[in-house]
Structures are given as C-alpha cells and as structure tokens.
Design an enzyme around this catalytic site. Structure first.
Site, short mmCIF file in Angstrom:
data_model
loop_
_atom_site.label_atom_id
_atom_site.label_comp_id
_atom_site.label_asym_id
_atom_site.label_seq_id
_atom_site.Cartn_x
_atom_site.Cartn_y
_atom_site.Cartn_z
N TYR A 28 94.27 -50.88 89.25
CA TYR A 28 94.38 -51.26 88.05
C TYR A 28 93.47 -52.53 87.77
CZ TYR A 28 98.04 -47.79 87.69
OH TYR A 28 98.49 -46.48 87.68
N ASP A 35 100.55 -53.17 79.05
CA ASP A 35 101.04 -53.97 80.14
C ASP A 35 100.87 -55.39 79.84
OD1 ASP A 35 100.78 -52.13 82.94
OD2 ASP A 35 99.61 -51.44 81.31
N TYR A 80 87.75 -48.50 90.11
CA TYR A 80 88.77 -47.61 89.05
C TYR A 80 87.51 -46.61 88.46
CZ TYR A 80 91.57 -46.45 85.40
OH TYR A 80 92.30 -45.68 84.36
N GLN A 106 97.08 -47.36 73.23
CA GLN A 106 98.34 -47.37 73.99
C GLN A 106 99.55 -47.78 73.30
OE1 GLN A 106 98.01 -49.25 77.86
NE2 GLN A 106 98.34 -47.61 78.93
N GLY A 166 101.12 -43.51 77.57
CA GLY A 166 101.57 -44.53 78.65
C GLY A 166 102.26 -43.58 79.77
N ASP A 168 101.62 -40.95 81.47
CA ASP A 168 100.31 -40.30 81.77
C ASP A 168 100.62 -38.88 82.06
OD1 ASP A 168 99.61 -42.91 81.28
OD2 ASP A 168 98.45 -42.98 83.10
N ARG A 200 100.30 -39.42 92.61
CA ARG A 200 99.49 -39.45 91.42
C ARG A 200 99.08 -38.07 90.91
NH1 ARG A 200 98.14 -43.93 89.15
NH2 ARG A 200 96.15 -43.08 88.55
N TRP A 357 104.79 -40.02 86.49
CA TRP A 357 105.55 -39.89 85.42
C TRP A 357 106.65 -38.66 85.43
CZ3 TRP A 357 107.17 -43.74 82.21
CH2 TRP A 357 106.54 -45.12 82.23
N GLU A 400 105.27 -50.28 91.33
CA GLU A 400 104.91 -49.63 90.04
C GLU A 400 106.02 -48.84 89.61
OE1 GLU A 400 101.32 -47.64 89.97
OE2 GLU A 400 101.26 -47.15 87.87
C1 DGY Z 1 95.73 -44.67 85.09
O1 DGY Z 1 94.64 -44.64 85.62
O2 DGY Z 1 96.39 -43.82 85.73
C2 DGY Z 1 96.04 -45.32 83.92
O3 DGY Z 1 97.40 -45.34 83.92
C3 DGY Z 1 95.43 -44.85 82.73
O4 DGY Z 1 95.81 -45.60 81.68
#
Ligand code: DGY
Length: 434
Positions: A28, A35, A80, A106, A166, A168, A200, A357, A400
């Site tokens: 990120y 954040d 990214y 967000q 948030g 995700d 992920r 999440w 994280e």
């Molecule tokens: C991601 O790239 O996973 C971010 O959380 C998007 O906000």
C-alpha cells in the site's frame, strides 16, 4: 511493554513520507483515508505535528463537493494495482486538481479522530487552534454524505463499492457477487507479489471490484447515476457508525470552539434521524446484532461480523441491544480458543481465519470495540479485547491482520498480509496509554 511501544513508534516513523503516512511499504504505497485518520491517533501520542500534518494532507485532497477519496496517489508507484490510470478521478468535474485519487471513499473517521487528538493533547489550547483550521472541511464532508449518499432521506448513507466499506472481501459481499456477472478482466495483480495469495482476495473477486468502478467511470463518478446503476449499493453498519460517531465528535468540538450554532443544529438533526433509522433498519432482532442492508436488491444481508458490534462505539444501541450484541460476540467469537475479535462469524461456513476480511482479527476493529465496550460499561470484555490485542502484536509483530485461532499463535506465524503496518502500530500505542 516499553519496547513494544518503541517498536510501534519506529514503524510509524518509517512509514512517514513527509506529510502523510503509507499503511505499509510495497503493498500500500500511497495515502489511504481511514488509515490516515487512525495513524494520526498514534502520532498524537509522541509527535503532534505529524498527527496534524497527516490530517491536513488528507483534507487537502478533498474535492470541491466535499468528497474525500479513499486513496490519494502522491507518487507514481507501479507496485500497486489498480493505480491512478485505472481509477481516473479526473473524470469527475469537481475532483481535486492537485492530487490524483480514486473516485470512491472510505469510512469517515476524521471527525472522531479530531476529538481523539484533543483528548490526547497535552497542549489543549494549541490543539483546539489546530482543530479550528480543519473542522469545517470535515463538516463539509459529512454534508456531502447526507446530500449525495442518502437517496431515501433515511439518515443512512450508502457505499457503492466493497473497497468503500474498508472490509474489502468480507463474505457478506458474496451475496452481491452472486447477483453480478462481470467480464473476465486481464490485469496484473501486484498485491499477490507482496503477500501470499491465500491471504488475499481471488482473481474473480477483483473482476467484480473493477467492474463496479467501470460503471461509475462510465458516468464520471456522478453520485445520482451511481445510486441508480451500481450493482453494489449497501448501507453498512460500520461505515454509518463511523459517520455517526464523527457527527457526535464534531458537535462536541464546535461547542468547545463556540459560535457555530447552525452547524451544531444541523449535526444534531442528522444524528437524530440517523440513529433512529439505524436501529429501525439495521438491527436484526432474530440475530441480536446489526447487519448490512443491500439497497440495490432491497434485502438485509443477515451475517454477523465485527462490523455488527461497531455501533457500540457510536452510542447507537439501547442498553438492551448492547447486551444482546455482547452476548452474541461472546457466544460466537469469544470462546477460549479464539482471540477477540474475528472479523467474521467463526461459526459460519464462510469463515476463513487466514483470508483478509473473511475471518482474521484486525487491530482497528479491536480498537473500535474496546472503546465501544468501555463506553457501555462492559469493562471486563473491553479489557480482554485490549489484552488480546497486545498479546497478538507481542507474539507476531505489527502485521496487517491475524489468525483468530489461538493455537496458530504458538508458531509465531499468525500474522498475515502486510508487515510493519501503520494502524496496527498506531492503535497499539493508544491502547497502551489507556
Ligand atoms: C487493497 O488494495 O486491498 C485496498 O485495501 C483497497 O483499498
């Protein structure tokens, strides 16, 4: 304990990029809205100037209509995806001319973050002077939400993308993905070069994420069009709790400053309507917790997640409702084999304690729950959330997110996603000082 705090300070200073913080390196590499707010709370304990700069930079990226974007692309990093060329915030006529950003937002934490800075400050007068210079921008942001994100005038604002929540890739969104059939996109993931793919979202999930953005872009991020067309349109209890808590904070700060009667009155009006309808619409009597509402398909999404308990922080539940939340939390999330608080119901078949999440423990939600439980007088459970949080970070480092199953922590490898993660460090500092 002292060392843990020192390490946390080190993490924050390392992620500081001269005016703002990144959530963590590589994964990120820009500034994220919520954040930033939570990071400022950490900085406030040892470097108020950085805390203030963090907020100033965030608000500097505000659009002319009051909107604040979820990512502000300060640099051209190619580590990214999707970056500024995909998001194209310039399509919106009122977007920032100074910063490239996304066209989504967000959870609006800024209001309560301002109050936190004041609480933490050892120089109240100086901090109040700072708050005077930024508070109207936060008010303007709330005005944006109530004007543009509440088509039925319920005092409950919608989010149009899972990244706005948030949370995700919460299993809650699976029901919405079932109603969609996006094209197969061709793109190069970056996140899975930094983090194990099992932690992920999937490729197919990303197809959905990109497709919703494409629909919004087709209409230049016009709010009315999004409300009409987005396949994802949700009233989220976490998002609305953050807004309601922030309303409450803005009222307090305006009253401290004095002379802002009109704004205070307006905030109180929003508050009253929001809280009433929040309890009417989002409290699920049968489950005994708050749930999300799918505004596009007009049905409640009846799942229990850590977001279900977040209204405690915004003083939304009655005493009875609060007791019900705590009972469900302890029954389903709080047995002795689990750390508090998993992000999704551990008794549900969609629970996955490793995947982003879909189950892991997140430090920001723990911080929100610690505060909410304390406010309602659930001191012992609040204390457990605090102790669990400290133990998790001590055993694994500032990751994280974390496996909720205690047995996994014996290996010291229960931390997932990005490492040296800013808000894990920032909120730990705050918890240690409470
Ligand atoms: C991601 O790239 O996973 C971010 O959380 C998007 O906000």
């Amino acid at each position: 304990m002292k060392n843990l705090q020192k390490e946390a300070i080190h993490v924050l200073n390392n992620n500081w990029k001269d005016g703002f913080s990144i959530p963590c390196a590589n994964l990120y590499p820009f500034q994220w809205f919520w954040d930033s707010g939570l990071i400022a709370i950490g900085f406030a304990h040892f470097d108020m100037k950085k805390a203030e700069a963090e907020i100033e930079t965030l608000l500097d990226a505000q659009w002319e209509n009051g909107f604040i974007p979820h990512i502000i692309f300060h640099t051209d990093s190619d580590s990214y995806f999707p970056g500024p060329d995909f998001h194209r915030s310039d399509l919106h006529p009122e977007s920032s001319k100074k910063y490239k950003s996304t066209g989504m937002t967000q959870p609006p934490v800024t209001g309560f973050v301002l109050e936190e800075l004041y609480r933490i400050s050892s120089n109240k007068e100086a901090t109040l002077n700072f708050l005077k210079t930024v508070i109207d921008k936060v008010y303007f942001n709330h005005e944006y939400f109530y004007k543009n994100r509440d088509p039925k005038g319920e005092g409950l604002v919608y989010i149009y993308h899972n990244w706005e929540s948030g949370t995700d890739n919460s299993p809650i969104w699976d029901d919405i993905w079932d109603t969609m059939n996006p094209p197969e996109y061709t793109f190069e993931r970056r996140d899975t070069t930094h983090v194990d793919a099992s932690q992920r979202p999937s490729k197919r999930e990303y197809d959905h994420y990109l497709y919703i953005i494409d629909i919004a872009k087709e209409h230049n991020y016009n709010d009315e069009k999004i409300a009409e067309l987005s396949p994802f349109l949700v009233q989220d209890p976490l998002f609305n709790s953050m807004l309601i808590k922030s309303n409450e904070s803005l009222i307090k700060i305006y009253q401290l400053i004095g002379g802002h009667d009109e704004k205070v009155k307006q905030l109180q009006k929003w508050q009253e309507k929001s809280i009433t309808n929040f309890n009417k619409k989002l409290f699920d009597e049968e489950l005994g917790v708050y749930v999300h509402y799918d505004l596009r398909n007009e049905n409640p999404l009846r799942y229990i997640s850590s977001s279900s308990f977040s209204p405690l922080y915004a003083n939304i539940p009655s005493k009875e409702q609060a007791s019900s939340l705590v009972k469900v939390m302890m029954d389903k999330f709080g047995n002795e084999n689990q750390y508090l608080c998993a992000s999704f119901d551990p008794t549900n078949e969609r629970f996955n304690p490793k995947k982003y999440w879909r189950g892991p423990v997140w430090i920001n939600l723990n911080w929100i729950l610690f505060n909410g439980l304390s406010q309602y007088g659930f001191k012992d459970i609040a204390q457990r959330v605090k102790q669990d949080t400290i133990e998790i970070l001590e055993n694994n480092g500032f990751y994280e997110y974390f496996d909720s199953r205690k047995e996994i922590h014996d290996t010291g490898k229960a931390g997932y996603g990005g490492n040296n993660f800013s808000w894990s460090a920032a909120l730990l500092i705050d918890l240690l000082n409470r």
